[in-house]
Design a protein around this motif. Structure first.
Motif, short mmCIF file in Angstrom:
data_model
loop_
_atom_site.label_atom_id
_atom_site.label_comp_id
_atom_site.label_asym_id
_atom_site.label_seq_id
_atom_site.Cartn_x
_atom_site.Cartn_y
_atom_site.Cartn_z
N ILE A 1 -37.06 -27.58 1.18
CA ILE A 1 -37.32 -28.80 0.42
C ILE A 1 -36.17 -29.09 -0.55
CG2 ILE A 1 -38.85 -29.86 -1.29
CD1 ILE A 1 -41.14 -28.22 0.03
N THR A 2 -35.73 -28.06 -1.26
CA THR A 2 -34.63 -28.24 -2.21
C THR A 2 -33.33 -28.60 -1.50
OG1 THR A 2 -35.67 -26.55 -3.59
CG2 THR A 2 -33.44 -27.19 -4.16
N GLY A 3 -33.08 -27.94 -0.35
CA GLY A 3 -31.87 -28.23 0.40
C GLY A 3 -31.86 -29.65 0.94
N ALA A 4 -33.00 -30.11 1.47
CA ALA A 4 -33.07 -31.48 1.97
C ALA A 4 -32.91 -32.47 0.82
CB ALA A 4 -34.40 -31.71 2.68
N GLY A 5 -33.52 -32.17 -0.33
CA GLY A 5 -33.36 -33.04 -1.49
C GLY A 5 -31.92 -33.09 -1.97
N ALA A 6 -31.26 -31.94 -1.95
CA ALA A 6 -29.85 -31.89 -2.36
C ALA A 6 -28.99 -32.71 -1.40
CB ALA A 6 -29.37 -30.45 -2.40
N ALA A 7 -29.28 -32.62 -0.11
CA ALA A 7 -28.51 -33.37 0.87
C ALA A 7 -28.65 -34.87 0.66
CB ALA A 7 -28.96 -32.99 2.28
N LEU A 8 -29.86 -35.31 0.33
CA LEU A 8 -30.08 -36.75 0.13
C LEU A 8 -29.49 -37.25 -1.18
CD1 LEU A 8 -33.77 -37.03 1.40
CD2 LEU A 8 -31.70 -37.88 2.54
N SER A 9 -29.57 -36.43 -2.22
CA SER A 9 -29.12 -36.87 -3.55
C SER A 9 -27.66 -36.54 -3.83
CB SER A 9 -30.00 -36.22 -4.62
OG SER A 9 -29.81 -34.81 -4.63
N GLY A 10 -27.11 -35.58 -3.09
CA GLY A 10 -25.75 -35.14 -3.38
C GLY A 10 -25.65 -34.24 -4.59
N ALA A 11 -26.79 -33.68 -5.04
CA ALA A 11 -26.82 -32.86 -6.24
C ALA A 11 -26.44 -31.42 -5.90
CB ALA A 11 -28.21 -32.90 -6.87
N LEU A 12 -25.28 -31.00 -6.37
CA LEU A 12 -24.81 -29.65 -6.09
C LEU A 12 -25.70 -28.57 -6.71
CD1 LEU A 12 -22.62 -28.04 -4.63
CD2 LEU A 12 -21.25 -28.16 -6.73
N PRO A 13 -26.21 -28.74 -7.95
CA PRO A 13 -27.11 -27.71 -8.50
C PRO A 13 -28.35 -27.48 -7.62
CG PRO A 13 -26.34 -29.15 -10.25
CD PRO A 13 -25.90 -29.77 -8.96
N ALA A 14 -28.89 -28.55 -7.04
CA ALA A 14 -30.05 -28.39 -6.16
C ALA A 14 -29.66 -27.62 -4.90
CB ALA A 14 -30.61 -29.75 -5.77
N LEU A 15 -28.45 -27.86 -4.38
CA LEU A 15 -28.00 -27.13 -3.21
C LEU A 15 -27.85 -25.64 -3.54
CD1 LEU A 15 -26.99 -27.54 -0.25
CD2 LEU A 15 -24.67 -27.50 -1.20
N THR B 1 -27.46 -34.39 7.20
CA THR B 1 -27.60 -33.04 6.68
C THR B 1 -29.05 -32.73 6.34
OG1 THR B 1 -25.37 -33.23 5.75
CG2 THR B 1 -26.74 -31.43 4.94
N ALA B 2 -29.73 -33.70 5.74
CA ALA B 2 -31.14 -33.48 5.37
C ALA B 2 -31.99 -33.25 6.61
CB ALA B 2 -31.66 -34.69 4.59
N ALA B 3 -31.77 -34.02 7.67
CA ALA B 3 -32.53 -33.83 8.90
C ALA B 3 -32.27 -32.45 9.49
CB ALA B 3 -32.17 -34.92 9.91
N GLY B 4 -31.02 -32.01 9.43
CA GLY B 4 -30.69 -30.67 9.92
C GLY B 4 -31.40 -29.58 9.14
N VAL B 5 -31.48 -29.75 7.83
CA VAL B 5 -32.18 -28.77 6.99
C VAL B 5 -33.65 -28.70 7.36
CG1 VAL B 5 -32.91 -28.24 4.63
CG2 VAL B 5 -30.56 -28.97 5.07
N LEU B 6 -34.27 -29.86 7.58
CA LEU B 6 -35.69 -29.89 7.92
C LEU B 6 -35.97 -29.22 9.27
CD1 LEU B 6 -36.52 -33.55 6.83
CD2 LEU B 6 -37.26 -31.46 5.69
N VAL B 7 -35.07 -29.44 10.23
CA VAL B 7 -35.27 -28.85 11.56
C VAL B 7 -35.03 -27.34 11.53
CG1 VAL B 7 -34.33 -28.73 13.90
CG2 VAL B 7 -34.80 -30.95 12.85
N LEU B 8 -33.87 -26.95 10.97
CA LEU B 8 -33.47 -25.53 11.05
C LEU B 8 -34.25 -24.66 10.08
CD1 LEU B 8 -29.61 -25.98 11.44
CD2 LEU B 8 -31.32 -25.61 13.23
N GLY B 9 -34.28 -25.06 8.81
CA GLY B 9 -34.96 -24.25 7.82
C GLY B 9 -36.46 -24.44 7.83
N GLY B 10 -36.91 -25.69 7.99
CA GLY B 10 -38.33 -25.97 7.91
C GLY B 10 -39.09 -25.64 9.17
#
Length: 438
Positions: free
Chosen positions: A381-395, A316-325
């Motif tokens: 950045i926040t989305g990729a961090g949320a994907a790696l950490s599993g933190a719903l507030p960050a998502l 998921t984090a890699a997808g966020v970096l490609v699509l959003g970043g």
């Protein structure tokens, strides 16, 4: 805009709706993340993540490329203009279908999913029919034209697979497994988005950055190589290959991405326009995000298929970096070049040379445009961090950033067609006919 034939610019009503409405896809994706329930980050195919992915890919990215293609293939690449009624009908059908699709994924309403998919496919069929004329009549053949042709062929195949998967979910024809989802994703992201964006960048970066005396090394080889790998990935992933085979496939794709990145950075460093602006900042940021994604992708593919919930977060984090970043920031950079030019051309070009008219940079707020860029970067950045950490507030924070960015971008791009600037008072230069596309 260097390289444009002013006599071949299509009507604003053909191109502008796609480019102006596209950021609403980002806003819809943001709302899906902002309201995401518990468990959203347990896998890459949960309803909220599917809604956000399709909002970004089908709404923001694809609609932007559709509009840019109709503009560039006629006014830059020399193709014959598309049928106006067909292009406009395509926009209405496609935009409606995407909105229904995103809502259906978020609430997991299968009947609505099939309906939205049907409308989106009908819209894309109309668009492909409209785009075929400029795409296949453009001359001479160039790497960017080859890229767009291959990308649109892959788009048609991606749409066919997506509709099949949607109907299978609705009517229970067969199980839509993660392996089938991965095949669809690779054909769409590599075959459609990556080929289109990499190819067009070979033309737009020298045009907007004013690059002279620097030529890319792999522009002719990359479109075919990416298309071949997209087909291979689409054929291999349904077989559910072992982690080592997946990692090897992704490593090859990452290597091709690295080759293009080296080419693009070389062009970027050779630009004559050295003063930092929105375009240069967004382009540099997109390179950084792509580099991070290329490093993460082979690692993401190495996870075994039976890994426990949460182990696939790097996917998921890699997808966020490609699509959003990478793709997202590239579109921000180019949208604030293409849309203001279209607005300027249709509003002021006939008056240029006879009276004082504004420049393209005076048709939108530089501060809002930079706010959009910053919000997209924060969301990525926040989305990729949320994907790696599993933190719903960050998502959810990433969703808020995407929602505001999408709304700001739509409003500011639409404003280029209605604002009445005072010549010489905006962020751009004192206007003249030759500054229209700078």
């Amino acid at each position: 805009m260097n390289g444009i034939n002013p006599n071949a610019v299509p009507p604003a009503r053909v191109v502008a709706p796609y480019l102006v409405a596209a950021p609403l896809g980002l806003a819809m994706a943001g709302v899906a993340l902002l309201t995401a329930p518990e468990g959203t980050l347990d896998g890459p195919s949960t309803p909220a993540l599917l809604a956000a992915t399709h909002g970004i890919v089908l709404g923001w990215l694809t609609m932007s490329i559709m509009g840019a293609t109709l503009q560039l293939t006629t006014s830059v690449l020399g193709g014959r203009p598309p049928a106006v009624s067909l292009a406009m009908s395509a926009f209405v059908l496609y935009a409606t279908g995407v909105a229904l699709l995103v809502g259906a994924f978020a609430d997991w309403r299968l009947p609505l999913l099939a309906a939205g998919g049907g409308l989106a496919v009908a819209g894309l069929a109309c668009y492909l029919a409209a785009a075929a004329r400029p795409l296949w009549t453009a001359r001479p053949v160039s790497p960017e034209l080859t890229s767009l042709r291959l990308a649109h062929l892959c788009l048609g195949a991606t749409v066919a697979l997506g509709l099949t998967w949607a109907l299978a979910l609705r009517f229970g024809w067969f199980a839509v497994t993660p392996a089938l989802v991965a095949a669809h994703a690779h054909l769409g992201i590599i075959g459609w988005l990556a080929i289109a964006i990499t190819g067009v960048t070979y033309r737009l970066l020298p045009m907007f950055g004013i690059v002279r005396g620097v030529t890319p090394r792999f522009a002719r080889q990359l479109p075919g190589a990416l298309a071949a790998m997209a087909v291979v990935a689409c054929a291999v992933y349904p077989l559910d290959p072992p982690p080592l085979a997946r990692a090897g496939l992704e490593a090859v794709l990452a290597a091709l991405g690295g080759v293009w990145l080296a080419d693009a950075v070389r062009l970027y460093r050779g630009r004559l326009r050295r003063k930092p602006d929105l375009y240069s900042r967004a382009t540099a940021g997109s390179f950084l995000f792509l580099g991070a994604a290329l490093a993460a992708t082979p690692l993401a593919a190495a996870w075994p298929a039976d890994a426990p919930p949460g182990a696939h977060r790097i996917v998921t984090a890699a997808g966020v970096l490609v699509l959003g970043g990478w793709a997202g920031m590239t579109l921000v950079a180019n949208s604030y070049k293409i849309v203001p030019f279209i607005a300027w051309y249709h509003r002021f070009s006939a008056r240029a040379g006879h009276e004082s008219v504004p420049g393209t940079a005076e048709l939108y707020s530089r501060h809002i445009a930079h706010a959009v860029l910053i919000l997209v970067a924060i969301g990525t950045i926040t989305g990729a961090g949320a994907a790696l950490s599993g933190a719903l507030p960050a998502l959810r924070a990433a969703g808020a950033a995407c929602t505001v960015a999408g709304l700001f971008a739509t409003a500011s791009l639409a404003g280029t067609f209605v604002v009445r600037p005072v010549p010489g008072r905006g962020p751009g230069p004192r206007p003249a006919a030759h500054t229209a596309g700078t």
